[in-house]
Structures are given as C-alpha cells and as structure tokens.
Design a protein around this motif. Structure first.
Motif, mmCIF file in Angstrom:
data_model
loop_
_atom_site.group_PDB
_atom_site.id
_atom_site.type_symbol
_atom_site.label_atom_id
_atom_site.label_comp_id
_atom_site.label_asym_id
_atom_site.label_seq_id
_atom_site.Cartn_x
_atom_site.Cartn_y
_atom_site.Cartn_z
ATOM 1 N N GLY A 83 37.577 22.528 -14.811
ATOM 2 C CA GLY A 83 36.289 21.881 -14.567
ATOM 3 C C GLY A 83 35.184 22.830 -14.128
ATOM 4 N N LEU A 84 33.956 22.302 -14.180
ATOM 5 C CA LEU A 84 32.781 23.068 -13.746
ATOM 6 C C LEU A 84 32.807 23.311 -12.242
ATOM 7 N N HIS A 85 33.657 22.572 -11.556
ATOM 8 C CA HIS A 85 33.750 22.724 -10.100
ATOM 9 C C HIS A 85 34.870 23.688 -9.709
ATOM 10 N N ALA A 86 35.512 24.359 -10.709
ATOM 11 C CA ALA A 86 36.667 25.218 -10.413
ATOM 12 C C ALA A 86 36.329 26.284 -9.378
ATOM 13 N N GLY A 87 35.183 26.923 -9.520
ATOM 14 C CA GLY A 87 34.766 27.898 -8.504
ATOM 15 C C GLY A 87 35.332 29.296 -8.708
ATOM 16 N N VAL A 88 36.413 29.420 -9.502
ATOM 17 C CA VAL A 88 37.002 30.735 -9.802
ATOM 18 C C VAL A 88 37.452 30.733 -11.258
ATOM 19 N N GLU A 89 37.785 31.911 -11.782
ATOM 20 C CA GLU A 89 38.316 31.996 -13.143
ATOM 21 C C GLU A 89 39.813 31.738 -13.127
ATOM 22 N N LEU A 90 40.303 31.279 -14.265
ATOM 23 C CA LEU A 90 41.727 30.926 -14.354
ATOM 24 C C LEU A 90 42.640 32.125 -14.054
ATOM 25 N N LYS A 91 42.174 33.324 -14.357
ATOM 26 C CA LYS A 91 43.018 34.509 -14.106
ATOM 27 C C LYS A 91 43.296 34.707 -12.609
ATOM 28 N N ASP A 92 42.444 34.129 -11.756
ATOM 29 C CA ASP A 92 42.660 34.263 -10.316
ATOM 30 C C ASP A 92 43.511 33.134 -9.733
ATOM 31 N N GLY A 110 43.859 23.732 -8.970
ATOM 32 C CA GLY A 110 44.295 25.123 -8.993
ATOM 33 C C GLY A 110 44.298 25.719 -7.599
ATOM 34 N N LEU A 111 45.176 26.698 -7.393
ATOM 35 C CA LEU A 111 45.214 27.430 -6.128
ATOM 36 C C LEU A 111 45.181 28.921 -6.417
ATOM 37 N N THR A 112 44.306 29.641 -5.713
ATOM 38 C CA THR A 112 44.390 31.101 -5.741
ATOM 39 C C THR A 112 45.469 31.492 -4.734
ATOM 40 N N ARG A 113 45.765 32.788 -4.676
ATOM 41 C CA ARG A 113 46.780 33.236 -3.713
ATOM 42 C C ARG A 113 46.346 32.874 -2.277
ATOM 43 N N ARG A 114 45.050 33.043 -2.000
ATOM 44 C CA ARG A 114 44.566 32.706 -0.645
ATOM 45 C C ARG A 114 44.668 31.210 -0.373
ATOM 46 N N ASP A 115 44.353 30.400 -1.411
ATOM 47 C CA ASP A 115 44.469 28.940 -1.242
ATOM 48 C C ASP A 115 45.923 28.556 -0.959
ATOM 49 N N ARG A 116 46.840 29.180 -1.703
ATOM 50 C CA ARG A 116 48.269 28.892 -1.503
ATOM 51 C C ARG A 116 48.654 29.216 -0.056
ATOM 52 N N ASP A 117 48.190 30.368 0.437
ATOM 53 C CA ASP A 117 48.517 30.754 1.812
ATOM 54 C C ASP A 117 47.881 29.809 2.837
ATOM 55 N N ARG A 118 46.677 29.309 2.533
ATOM 56 C CA ARG A 118 46.029 28.333 3.422
ATOM 57 C C ARG A 118 46.857 27.054 3.497
ATOM 58 N N TRP A 119 47.354 26.598 2.355
ATOM 59 C CA TRP A 119 48.180 25.392 2.339
ATOM 60 C C TRP A 119 49.461 25.606 3.134
ATOM 61 N N ALA A 249 45.856 15.028 -2.644
ATOM 62 C CA ALA A 249 46.179 16.082 -3.607
ATOM 63 C C ALA A 249 44.954 16.913 -3.977
ATOM 64 N N ASP A 250 43.813 16.266 -4.142
ATOM 65 C CA ASP A 250 42.618 16.991 -4.572
ATOM 66 C C ASP A 250 42.045 17.865 -3.461
ATOM 67 N N VAL A 251 42.439 17.607 -2.233
ATOM 68 C CA VAL A 251 41.817 18.254 -1.079
ATOM 69 C C VAL A 251 42.758 19.282 -0.445
ATOM 70 N N LEU A 252 43.832 18.780 0.125
ATOM 71 C CA LEU A 252 44.802 19.603 0.823
ATOM 72 C C LEU A 252 46.052 18.738 0.905
ATOM 73 N N ASP A 304 38.990 28.567 -2.376
ATOM 74 C CA ASP A 304 38.515 29.330 -3.534
ATOM 75 C C ASP A 304 38.417 28.431 -4.769
ATOM 76 N N CYS A 305 39.553 27.777 -5.105
ATOM 77 C CA CYS A 305 39.599 27.011 -6.351
ATOM 78 C C CYS A 305 39.414 25.517 -6.071
ATOM 79 N N VAL A 306 38.698 24.847 -6.950
ATOM 80 C CA VAL A 306 38.311 23.433 -6.832
ATOM 81 C C VAL A 306 37.866 23.031 -5.418
ATOM 82 N N PRO A 307 36.897 23.765 -4.855
ATOM 83 C CA PRO A 307 36.360 23.375 -3.542
ATOM 84 C C PRO A 307 35.552 22.086 -3.664
ATOM 85 N N LEU A 308 35.635 21.248 -2.655
ATOM 86 C CA LEU A 308 34.971 19.940 -2.708
ATOM 87 C C LEU A 308 34.031 19.746 -1.523
#
Ligand SMILES: [Zn+2]
Length: 443
Positions: A83-92, A110-119, A249-252, A304-308
C-alpha cells in the motif's frame, strides 16, 4: 533470585505526566518524518490541513485525520502489495503477516527488522505481565501461519526464556498429549478454543481438564477472556488462572495485558503507541477517566512499515485509571465488543459479548454456545432479539429454562428476546473466533 515484577520497569511504571511528555516528543518527530516516506499520509494530512510541526502536546493530535481499515485495503489495491501507507520499500521488510479481517479481504502487515524487534519487546512485556516465566512450558494453541498470534508470539515468549511448544489449531489430541509429555504449565489460545478443548478432553481422554496441571490459560484473539462468566468457566474447568491480552493485527500484535490483579488489561506499549478514546458516533475525543467508555484509537510513534495515525480499531473499551496493586501505571482497558458488532434493539445497545456473559452464567443448565439470529443487516434489530442456545445434557424442564433465560436477558440487558433451546452439540463450534451472529438474511 527474587522474581522481577516487570519486564520493563522503566516504561511500565512511568508516571503518567512523564509518559505524556515522552509521547508528545516522539509523536512530533515520528509524524514529521512520516510525510516524507508515506504518500498516503502526505495526502491525508494535506487534505485535512494538518501540519505535524504544529504538535506541541498530545491534545494537538486531535487535529489529525482518522485512518479507517477500509482505507488501508484501498491503499493496498492502489499500490500493491503493502500500500501507499507502507512507509518503506519491500526490500527492507523481513516478514509479512496478514490481518484476519471479518469481511474476507485480508490486509498485509509488513515488519522491518526494527519493527520485529519492537514487537518482541512488547510481547515480552505482555506475557511477563500475565505471569510467564523462564521455568514455564507454554503450549501454543493459536494458528501459526499468517496470523499475528503465531510467530510474533513465539518470538516474544522465547525472548523471555519460556519453553515454547508450537501446536497451533486443529490438533487437539496432540495438544493434550504434549501438555502431558512435556509438563505444560501455560496454554495460550482463544477463549472459545479453551472451552471447546475442555469438552474434548473430557470426551476423548475421559479426564477432567484440571488433571492436566496447567497453571495458567492466557487468552486472546477475541474478547471472551475478559467476560467474567466465560473466564470463570475456563478457570473452573482447568483449575487455572485465566488472563487475557489484546492487540490489533494492523497495529501491534498485543498492546494490553492482564496482571495478577485481574482488573482489566494494562496498556503496556506507551513508547510505541499513543492511545485515544473517542465517541464512535461523532469522533470526539473523550477524556481518560475511570469508567469512561468509547472506541480505542491508536497512533504509532515508533514504526517503520505500515505506520498508522489515529487508526480506528473499532474496539469498544471501558477504561480504569485508578492505581493498580501491581504498580503498572498504564490505564486498564476491558474490551466490551466491536463497535461494528453492536446491535440496536428498540433503541437499546446490545453487545453480543454481553449476551454471551448471561448465557455462560447459566452453565451447566446451558452449554454456553449461542447464536444470535439476525433477519436483516445490523445494527438495527426488530424485537424480540432471536437467540439460539443449547440446554445442558441433564436439563429436563425446558419450558421453565427458556423463561429463565429470557427473563435474565430482559433484566440484565433490557432487551426482549425469543430464545430457542436446542440439544447440546447442535450449534457450530469454533476453534478460533466464536461467531456469535448468524446472518439469516444472507440465505
Ligand atoms: Zn496491574
């Protein structure tokens, strides 16, 4: 070594004023950089005339536009896959989950590595708050696939040091034998699955669920774990403490969890999310006061990814702000239903979870399974509200039972009902989320 009471003492016991100052600071910088990487929010903010640079305090967030779930789906159709709200590229992005949406079309998270660690950090706080410790053996009875209650939960409890046993759904026999063989101390699953499994254990293994020796049942995925009659029924069956955690799911994957005081779910992620309470009718912000009730709206301040921003969760919650004996300062929420689930019967708001609470309270005269039959699209229902329930196996006087159920529903929920009693086992059983509404008008 004495038990440590919190996973993250600094955040979980931070004074309310300090939380607000931290959040305002993070909000200003997060939303400021968001417009540069999210065409979705650049567009929305411009249309609403909102400038993140003007944020001085948390109250200023009320000037930002809401984000609706339907917008996320449209955004993903417009710019697949994230989506346009992704906030990062898919490679990240290192992982993609999907939300289980009730309308059919999934949304991808989607989750970046930092998002995964935040979760991982937040899941660790939640499961520690609910009483998981390194010596525990946790049996996982949620779906393990796309679902956010799968891998993110695994990452978090492994981070605590808990022994994680991945069983998933649809494997009840293996789940029970694993509890026995591995000395399982915690079962984590939906409340409807815990109830289903208790029946399964009695029928298939010929033992009482309490004989398994589980200490705690940690529920999530649907509101039942906080419905007193449902929680008590699970606690009685397993002889265990029943807790709940919830998220979105969409948030945390999880952002609120029950402590040992068992008086609502503490918000445990104030460093990643700003939570607001609004009136779902007019969108006005409601103050965080003891007893306040409204829809939960959340904004990422780390993502990073799909911030709301001001995402409408559709979860209707009741708030407790009085001090809790556990020492956590996060307000406590009890989810009373989905704002989309609310029914209006002759002007009275009726929550399917409240009907479930009354029905569960009549166990064992009723099995606890129920369906509310809707003859036209909700929320309006012409009275009487049609409710199908199952009588218990030993129940003989069905006429008086029916009258009793109708009387209790009228007294407790102020709603006229037409209750239909069915034989035990006639209604569908749900391993994942219990579906309390039967949409008869679809047929
Ligand atoms: Zn507490």
């Amino acid at each position: 070594m004495p038990d440590r009471p919190y996973w993250n003492a600094e955040i979980e016991t931070m004074a309310a004023a300090d939380v607000r100052a931290m959040q305002a600071e993070k909000l200003r910088s997060h939303l400021g950089e968001l417009v540069g990487r999210s065409p979705f929010y650049a567009r929305k903010f411009a249309a609403a005339g909102f400038d993140p640079a003007t944020i001085g305090s948390l109250e200023d967030l009320a000037a930002a536009p809401f984000t609706e779930k339907t917008e996320l789906r449209e955004s993903q159709v417009e710019a697949p896959p994230l989506g346009l709200h992704a906030g990062v590229e898919l490679k990240d992005v290192i992982r993609v989950h999907s939300s289980s949406g009730t309308t059919g079309t999934p949304s991808y998270i989607g989750l970046t590595r930092r998002d995964r660690d935040r979760w991982i950090e937040i899941v660790s706080r939640a499961y520690w708050c609910e009483g998981s410790r390194p010596e525990d053996v946790l049996i996982h009875g949620f779906g393990l696939g796309f679902f956010v209650g799968g891998l993110p939960l695994k990452d978090g409890v492994e981070n605590i040091g808990v022994t994680f046993v991945p069983i998933g759904t649809g494997a009840s026999e293996r789940l029970v034998t694993s509890v026995q063989a591995l000395g399982g101390t915690i079962l984590t699953c939906t409340p409807s699955y815990a109830i289903y499994l208790a029946e399964f254990i009695r029928e298939r293994f010929g033992i009482e669920p309490a004989e398994l020796g589980l200490k705690r049942i940690m529920t999530g995925g649907e509101p039942g774990g906080a419905v007193p009659a449902v929680r008590d029924r699970i606690a009685d069956a397993y002889g265990a403490t029943v807790t709940e955690a919830f998220g979105n799911a969409d948030v945390l994957m999880v952002f609120a969890a029950t402590c040992d005081t068992q008086d609502g779910n503490h918000l445990i992620a104030p460093d990643q999310l700003v939570s607001e309470l609004i009136d779902p009718e007019d969108g006005e912000t409601l103050p965080w006061e003891d007893g306040a009730e409204g829809e939960l709206v959340v904004t990422h301040i780390e993502r990073d990814c799909v911030p709301l921003v001001r995402f409408r969760t559709r979860d209707r919650v009741v708030v407790k702000t009085s001090p809790c004996a556990c020492g956590r300062t996060g307000p406590r929420l009890t989810c009373v239903g989905r704002t989309d689930d609310m029914l209006i019967v002759a002007g009275v708001n009726v929550w399917p979870s409240a009907v479930s609470d009354v029905v569960s309270g009549l166990h064992p005269r009723l099995t606890g399974s129920l369906q509310i039959v809707l003859d036209r699209p909700p929320p309006s229902v012409d009275p009487p509200l049609r409710v199908k329930v199952e009588h218990g196996p030993d129940e003989r006087d069905l006429d008086s039972l029916k009258a009793e159920v109708q009387r209790l529903l009228r007294d407790r929920l102020i709603v006229a009902t037409d209750v239909e009693l069915l034989a035990p086992g006639s209604l569908p059983r749900f391993e994942m989320k219990a579906q309390l509404l039967e949409h008869a008008y679809d047929e």
